[in-house]
Design a protein around this motif. Structure first.
Motif, PDB file in Angstrom:
ATOM      1  N   UNK A 404       0.807  -1.206   0.000  1.00 51.64           N
ATOM      2  CA  UNK A 404       0.000   0.000   0.000  1.00 51.64           C
ATOM      3  C   UNK A 404       0.842   1.259   0.000  1.00 51.64           C
ATOM      4  N   UNK A 405       0.211   2.414  -0.226  1.00 52.47           N
ATOM      5  CA  UNK A 405       0.949   3.688  -0.299  1.00 52.47           C
ATOM      6  C   UNK A 405       1.556   4.109   1.039  1.00 52.47           C
ATOM      7  N   UNK A 406       1.026   3.592   2.135  1.00 54.89           N
ATOM      8  CA  UNK A 406       1.561   3.923   3.458  1.00 54.89           C
ATOM      9  C   UNK A 406       2.337   2.740   4.040  1.00 54.89           C
ATOM     10  N   UNK A 407       2.995   1.995   3.146  1.00 59.74           N
ATOM     11  CA  UNK A 407       3.841   0.857   3.500  1.00 59.74           C
ATOM     12  C   UNK A 407       3.045  -0.314   4.104  1.00 59.74           C
ATOM     13  N   UNK A 408       1.747  -0.382   3.767  1.00 63.55           N
ATOM     14  CA  UNK A 408       0.986  -1.563   4.165  1.00 63.55           C
ATOM     15  C   UNK A 408       1.461  -2.773   3.351  1.00 63.55           C
ATOM     16  N   UNK A 409       1.519  -3.919   3.998  1.00 62.21           N
ATOM     17  CA  UNK A 409       1.853  -5.173   3.327  1.00 62.21           C
ATOM     18  C   UNK A 409       0.736  -6.173   3.598  1.00 62.21           C
ATOM     19  N   UNK A 410       0.128  -6.672   2.537  1.00 62.13           N
ATOM     20  CA  UNK A 410      -0.981  -7.617   2.685  1.00 62.13           C
ATOM     21  C   UNK A 410      -0.716  -8.828   1.799  1.00 62.13           C
ATOM     22  N   UNK A 411      -0.730  -9.991   2.400  1.00 64.78           N
ATOM     23  CA  UNK A 411      -0.634 -11.240   1.641  1.00 64.78           C
ATOM     24  C   UNK A 411      -2.048 -11.653   1.235  1.00 64.78           C
ATOM     25  N   UNK A 412      -2.325 -11.603  -0.067  1.00 61.98           N
ATOM     26  CA  UNK A 412      -3.613 -12.032  -0.607  1.00 61.98           C
ATOM     27  C   UNK A 412      -3.525 -13.511  -0.984  1.00 61.98           C
ATOM     28  N   UNK A 413      -4.518 -14.306  -0.561  1.00 65.68           N
ATOM     29  CA  UNK A 413      -4.490 -15.738  -0.847  1.00 65.68           C
ATOM     30  C   UNK A 413      -5.862 -16.206  -1.320  1.00 65.68           C
ATOM     31  N   UNK A 414      -5.894 -16.840  -2.489  1.00 64.91           N
ATOM     32  CA  UNK A 414      -7.078 -17.561  -2.965  1.00 64.91           C
ATOM     33  C   UNK A 414      -6.862 -19.039  -2.651  1.00 64.91           C
ATOM     34  N   UNK A 415      -7.710 -19.590  -1.789  1.00 69.56           N
ATOM     35  CA  UNK A 415      -7.593 -21.001  -1.393  1.00 69.56           C
ATOM     36  C   UNK A 415      -8.471 -21.832  -2.324  1.00 69.56           C
ATOM     37  N   UNK A 416      -7.903 -22.798  -3.038  1.00 69.93           N
ATOM     38  CA  UNK A 416      -8.719 -23.578  -3.980  1.00 69.93           C
ATOM     39  C   UNK A 416      -9.577 -24.622  -3.264  1.00 69.93           C
ATOM     40  N   UNK A 417     -10.563 -25.134  -3.985  1.00 67.68           N
ATOM     41  CA  UNK A 417     -11.418 -26.204  -3.442  1.00 67.68           C
ATOM     42  C   UNK A 417     -10.608 -27.491  -3.358  1.00 67.68           C
ATOM     43  N   UNK A 418     -10.454 -27.994  -2.151  1.00 66.57           N
ATOM     44  CA  UNK A 418      -9.590 -29.151  -1.952  1.00 66.57           C
ATOM     45  C   UNK A 418     -10.144 -30.401  -2.634  1.00 66.57           C
ATOM     46  N   UNK A 419     -11.462 -30.569  -2.618  1.00 63.30           N
ATOM     47  CA  UNK A 419     -12.050 -31.780  -3.207  1.00 63.30           C
ATOM     48  C   UNK A 419     -11.798 -31.864  -4.707  1.00 63.30           C
ATOM     49  N   UNK A 420     -11.603 -30.714  -5.366  1.00 64.35           N
ATOM     50  CA  UNK A 420     -11.381 -30.693  -6.811  1.00 64.35           C
ATOM     51  C   UNK A 420      -9.907 -30.612  -7.187  1.00 64.35           C
ATOM     52  N   UNK A 421      -9.092 -29.988  -6.337  1.00 58.64           N
ATOM     53  CA  UNK A 421      -7.689 -29.740  -6.699  1.00 58.64           C
ATOM     54  C   UNK A 421      -6.686 -30.511  -5.851  1.00 58.64           C
ATOM     55  N   UNK A 422      -7.082 -30.911  -4.636  1.00 57.49           N
ATOM     56  CA  UNK A 422      -6.137 -31.556  -3.722  1.00 57.49           C
ATOM     57  C   UNK A 422      -5.067 -30.606  -3.213  1.00 57.49           C
ATOM     58  N   UNK A 423      -5.370 -29.300  -3.231  1.00 53.92           N
ATOM     59  CA  UNK A 423      -4.373 -28.291  -2.859  1.00 53.92           C
ATOM     60  C   UNK A 423      -4.779 -27.589  -1.569  1.00 53.92           C
ATOM     61  N   UNK A 424      -3.848 -27.530  -0.618  1.00 62.26           N
ATOM     62  CA  UNK A 424      -3.954 -26.697   0.570  1.00 62.26           C
ATOM     63  C   UNK A 424      -2.856 -25.639   0.483  1.00 62.26           C
ATOM     64  N   UNK A 425      -2.919 -24.634   1.355  1.00 62.84           N
ATOM     65  CA  UNK A 425      -1.961 -23.527   1.309  1.00 62.84           C
ATOM     66  C   UNK A 425      -1.261 -23.399   2.656  1.00 62.84           C
ATOM     67  N   UNK A 426       0.043 -23.205   2.616  1.00 67.22           N
ATOM     68  CA  UNK A 426       0.857 -23.111   3.823  1.00 67.22           C
ATOM     69  C   UNK A 426       1.516 -21.729   3.881  1.00 67.22           C
ATOM     70  N   UNK A 427       1.282 -20.996   4.972  1.00 66.57           N
ATOM     71  CA  UNK A 427       1.793 -19.637   5.136  1.00 66.57           C
ATOM     72  C   UNK A 427       2.769 -19.575   6.302  1.00 66.57           C
ATOM     73  N   UNK A 428       3.901 -18.924   6.071  1.00 68.22           N
ATOM     74  CA  UNK A 428       4.903 -18.735   7.121  1.00 68.22           C
ATOM     75  C   UNK A 428       4.623 -17.416   7.840  1.00 68.22           C
ATOM     76  N   UNK A 429       4.345 -17.496   9.144  1.00 67.27           N
ATOM     77  CA  UNK A 429       4.048 -16.302   9.923  1.00 67.27           C
ATOM     78  C   UNK A 429       5.238 -15.338   9.999  1.00 67.27           C
ATOM     79  N   UNK A 430       6.445 -15.872   9.878  1.00 67.76           N
ATOM     80  CA  UNK A 430       7.652 -15.051  10.058  1.00 67.76           C
ATOM     81  C   UNK A 430       7.816 -14.019   8.951  1.00 67.76           C
ATOM     82  N   UNK A 431       7.497 -14.405   7.689  1.00 72.83           N
ATOM     83  CA  UNK A 431       7.741 -13.495   6.564  1.00 72.83           C
ATOM     84  C   UNK A 431       6.583 -13.415   5.563  1.00 72.83           C
ATOM     85  N   UNK A 432       5.464 -14.065   5.880  1.00 72.58           N
ATOM     86  CA  UNK A 432       4.263 -14.074   5.025  1.00 72.58           C
ATOM     87  C   UNK A 432       4.474 -14.761   3.681  1.00 72.58           C
ATOM     88  N   UNK A 433       5.540 -15.552   3.554  1.00 72.33           N
ATOM     89  CA  UNK A 433       5.710 -16.350   2.332  1.00 72.33           C
ATOM     90  C   UNK A 433       4.759 -17.535   2.392  1.00 72.33           C
TER      91      UNK A 433
END
Length: 445
Positions: A404-433
């Motif tokens: 953001x313009x005031x140095x905001x940092x936001x991690x945006x995440x779209x979580x897919x439907x697990x039953x269709x994709x078999x995908x979960x998402x893992x986020x590191x609290x330390x650096x938002x990766x």
């Protein structure tokens, strides 16, 4: 805090799961003892306009110095000014109750597009004094929806339209400084769209996820990473029950198991998870919860096994919480899916970014997205900017780090439907990766 301990020469390592400090911020979305007394939705629009107008007017002097702020009723032809109001989008293809009636009367089904935008759509600005049609090329109708509050610079034309020359959105809200530093790795796992009970549900695939994040799969390195998972969040649509069985009619005894079996199966899986780590479960559009936003927590009696653990948290949708001073906000996807029907963007992440810039989590509520008829507040207004903003039940995994313009940092995440994709998402609290966890039971090479 996790520590690794040797179990003797050649013995396996013993891992202790890391801990985190959790604080729920769902109170603003909880409905306690409030009853519907015939109130209309005008109040929620009034509260939204009142709050956002005060905010936008405070930004106007820096945006357009010395430019007068008028009401719609106070417009004068040819005189430049600023209007602050709520957008209404007139849509040619927007479904109506008359269309539903036509479907019942017609032998031929009507077309049902996934997106209702049309090149003839136009925008109208409305405040307490009146409404005016907007013109000009600055404001693209495809990028906006009904319910968004903006400030517009322009002038009234001889045709009675307001020709827009510039647009001011509220922008990203202020943000608490992100505690990024040389700390230890801690992970949050997101999953959505389990759809237990549906034809797409694969029990083995879900069990692989459970075994992986509880540390029952993999070598010592994978188990070490699993011990760093401090929380699992399930973002809606955990079960799928046939709509024909939950239509308000009495259920035949032979159909009871069709409702209870998916819940029992989900509870068995959840019990394995909450025995190992804290788990938040949010309701979704297909779950046995109220349909309108904000959805209230799934009742604990649905999960007789999991609810016996204090690590089991049944939360609202939207869900807002804090984990080790990292602010989280997310939904089960209804707000973004609705924006996708009534506006256009290059991807779902852009829709998410717009809700932050508009400072409103669900701008299409209550117009096209069901919500509770609040009279004294609009709980979907964003007063602070989250560090992690997630939405569940999307078609594919997408992520982006928004600055953001005031140095905001936001991690945006779209979580897919697990039953269709078999995908979960893992986020590191330390650096938002964050990265995807993919589970497959396909044995083909």
């Amino acid at each position: 805090m996790a520590e690794d301990a040797e179990m003797g020469d050649g013995a396996a390592m013993l891992f202790h799961r890391k801990q985190s400090i959790y604080r729920s911020l769902d109170e603003r979305y909880e409905i306690h003892g409030e009853r519907y007394r015939g109130q209309q939705y005008s109040q929620i629009y009034f509260m939204r306009l009142h709050h956002m107008r005060n905010l936008l007017r405070s930004l106007v002097p820096k945006w357009k110095p010395n430019m007068p702020v008028n009401t719609v009723l106070g417009l004068e032809e040819g005189k430049e000014c600023i209007l602050v109001g709520t957008l209404y989008k007139h849509m040619k293809l927007k479904p109506s109750i008359l269309d539903e009636y036509s479907k019942e009367r017609s032998a031929l089904p009507l077309a049902k597009p996934h997106n209702f935008i049309h090149h003839d759509d136009h925008l109208i600005l409305e405040d307490e004094s009146g409404r005016v049609k907007l013109s000009g090329s600055v404001l693209a109708p495809a990028a906006f929806v009904t319910g968004v509050v903006v400030a517009l610079h322009g002038k009234e034309t001889s045709d009675g339209d307001f020709c827009v020359q510039d647009v001011l959105e509220a922008g990203l809200p202020p943000q608490i400084e992100l505690p990024i530093g040389p700390g230890e790795d801690k992970y949050v796992v997101f999953v959505s769209g389990l759809s237990v009970g549906s034809s797409e549900f694969n029990p083995l695939q879900f069990q692989l996820l459970v075994d992986h994040i509880t540390g029952h799969l993999g070598d010592e390195n994978e188990q070490s990473i699993a011990s760093e998972i401090v929380r699992l969040l399930i973002a809606g649509n955990s079960v799928q029950i046939s709509q024909g069985l939950v239509n308000g009619q009495n259920i035949a005894p032979k159909d009871h198991s069709k409702i209870t079996e998916p819940l029992k199966e989900l509870d068995i899986m959840l019990t394995q998870l909450v025995a190992a780590m804290p788990v938040d479960i949010m309701p979704g559009s297909n779950d046995p919860a109220n349909f309108s936003l904000p959805q209230q927590p799934l009742h604990r009696c649905l999960f007789s096994g999991a609810s016996a653990y204090n690590t089991f948290v049944s939360s609202t949708n939207p869900h807002q919480f804090e984990l080790d001073n990292v602010q989280f906000l997310g939904t089960s996807g209804q707000n973004i899916d609705d924006l996708n029907k009534y506006s256009d963007a290059k991807d779902k992440l852009e829709f998410m970014e717009r809700t932050l810039r508009w400072r409103h989590l669900a701008p299409t509520a209550p117009n096209t997205l069901g919500c509770y008829p609040y009279t004294d507040k609009d709980p979907f207004l964003l007063e602070s900017c989250p560090h992690v903003y997630f939405v569940g039940n999307q078609d594919k995994y997408e992520t982006r780090l928004l600055e953001g313009p005031e140095k905001q940092l936001v991690r945006l995440i779209c979580i897919p439907k697990f039953s269709e994709t078999g995908v979960a998402v893992m986020l590191n609290l330390r650096n938002l990766e964050c990265h995807a966890l993919t589970f497959s039971t396909n044995l083909e090479c």
